[in-house]
Design a protein around this motif. Structure first.
Motif, short mmCIF file in Angstrom:
data_model
loop_
_atom_site.label_atom_id
_atom_site.label_comp_id
_atom_site.label_asym_id
_atom_site.label_seq_id
_atom_site.Cartn_x
_atom_site.Cartn_y
_atom_site.Cartn_z
N GLU A 156 0.81 -1.21 0.00
CA GLU A 156 0.00 0.00 0.00
C GLU A 156 0.84 1.26 0.00
O GLU A 156 0.41 2.31 -0.47
CB GLU A 156 -0.94 0.00 1.21
CG GLU A 156 -2.06 -1.01 1.11
CD GLU A 156 -2.96 -0.76 -0.10
OE1 GLU A 156 -3.33 0.40 -0.34
OE2 GLU A 156 -3.28 -1.75 -0.81
N ARG A 169 5.43 0.99 -4.04
CA ARG A 169 3.98 0.90 -3.83
C ARG A 169 3.33 0.15 -4.99
O ARG A 169 3.47 0.52 -6.15
CB ARG A 169 3.41 2.32 -3.73
CG ARG A 169 1.91 2.37 -3.51
CD ARG A 169 1.44 3.80 -3.34
NE ARG A 169 1.74 4.60 -4.54
CZ ARG A 169 1.65 5.92 -4.59
NH1 ARG A 169 1.33 6.60 -3.50
NH2 ARG A 169 1.92 6.56 -5.72
N ARG A 171 -0.41 -1.12 -5.18
CA ARG A 171 -1.71 -1.27 -4.52
C ARG A 171 -2.58 -2.32 -5.22
O ARG A 171 -2.55 -2.45 -6.44
CB ARG A 171 -2.42 0.08 -4.47
CG ARG A 171 -1.77 1.07 -3.52
CD ARG A 171 -2.28 2.47 -3.74
NE ARG A 171 -1.83 3.04 -5.01
CZ ARG A 171 -1.96 4.31 -5.35
NH1 ARG A 171 -2.50 5.17 -4.51
NH2 ARG A 171 -1.52 4.74 -6.53
#
Length: 316
Positions: A156, A169, A171
């Motif tokens: 995240e 990151r 996601r």
């Protein structure tokens, strides 16, 4: 390593690979020709793109105020040229926090509605594999695992590991796309810079290396040289048993014929000729007299004495 000692560690490790479908290449092909039939075009266009990329980094400060860069040119087994580059920003532009990483590097699919052209570039050029259970026969697979550690885990937020490499990151936003007839998501994305990928429409892998521990690997990687293989030719004997051979593909041959650079360091590093006073090397004609040789030797400067003279000239 001299550059690293003076400028601290590099912050960006960038790899750029030629795209044989660039319009500058395809528009110049004759009827029934393919890009592989024109290694001269591939070499010329990639060199122009490489120069343009470095100019973008320099003038538009894509990665901040860059003071040093080092690059080498290599060639894939299928012949396409690619560049490995180390970039050294300075001052406040050196990467210290994860927020800086997120501004420079992305490892996710973008919304195809917002950036349709960039989305297609990422989908075509920046997806690893697919490999793993989806394709156990992929070239990167070894003992049932991907040697490049794909697919990566979802994350995240961006974090740094203990060796100075970011965990980017990625996601889990539910986006799934079909690439090479396999389903892929953010775990399969190779890190990239959105601005450069949009400008050049090719594989441009951008990695952040923000700690000293990664310096050894990064420098070794870009200077590791060409691939080698061992071959046995004819009858086996102690002299001709093995030949250290290398393969030079058409694009590499064209690259060397055209005289394009294979590496560069800016600023240049020069190894000084270390010696004691009055004991530098002197070239002479044996037919000259000893007095003429000694007289000329006393007036010559080596790289070391020239360096000392420069320091004195600038008052350092």
């Amino acid at each position: 390593m001299a550059i690293t000692r003076y400028n601290q560690h590099p912050d960006i490790f960038l790899t750029m690979t030629a795209n044989p479908n660039w319009p500058e290449i395809t528009s110049a092909l004759l009827l029934h020709q393919k890009p592989i039939d024109r290694p001269d075009l591939i070499a010329h266009v990639f060199e122009l793109k490489r120069k343009c990329l470095m100019k973008e980094i320099e003038t538009n400060r894509v990665f901040g105020n860059k003071v040093v860069h080092v690059f080498t040119i290599e060639f894939q087994k299928r012949g396409l040229p690619h560049m490995h580059a180390l970039l050294f920003p300075k001052g406040p532009d050196k990467i210290r926090i994860c927020a800086q990483v997120d501004k420079l590097v992305c490892a996710e699919f973008l919304d195809p509605k917002d950036e349709p052209m960039l989305f297609e570039t990422i989908k075509c050029c920046m997806v690893h594999g697919p490999c793993g259970a989806r394709n156990p026969q992929a070239p990167c697979m070894e003992n049932g695992k991907c040697t490049k550690r794909y697919p990566r885990a979802f994350a995240e937020t961006t974090t740094m590991d203990q060796d100075g490499y970011p965990i980017y990151r990625r996601r889990n936003n539910g986006q799934v796309h079909i690439v090479r007839r396999k389903e892929v998501d953010n775990r399969d994305i190779v890190p990239y810079n959105a601005y450069l990928s949009k400008c050049f429409n090719c594989h441009i892998n951008v990695e952040v290396c923000a700690e000293m521990r990664c310096v050894k690997y990064i420098h070794k990687y870009i200077y590791r040289g060409y691939d080698r293989t061992m071959m046995v030719l004819g009858l086996i004997n102690k002299i001709q048993q093995y030949l250290d051979a290398r393969y030079i593909g058409p694009p590499e041959a064209a690259w060397r014929i055209f005289g394009h650079p294979l590496l560069a360091e800016i600023p240049t590093v020069v190894r000084l000729a270390l010696h004691l006073p009055g004991m530098h090397r002197v070239l002479f004609n044996p037919d000259e007299s000893l007095e003429a040789i000694v007289s000329r030797a006393g007036q010559q400067m080596s790289t070391l004495t020239g360096f000392f003279c420069t320091l004195r000239f600038y008052g350092r």
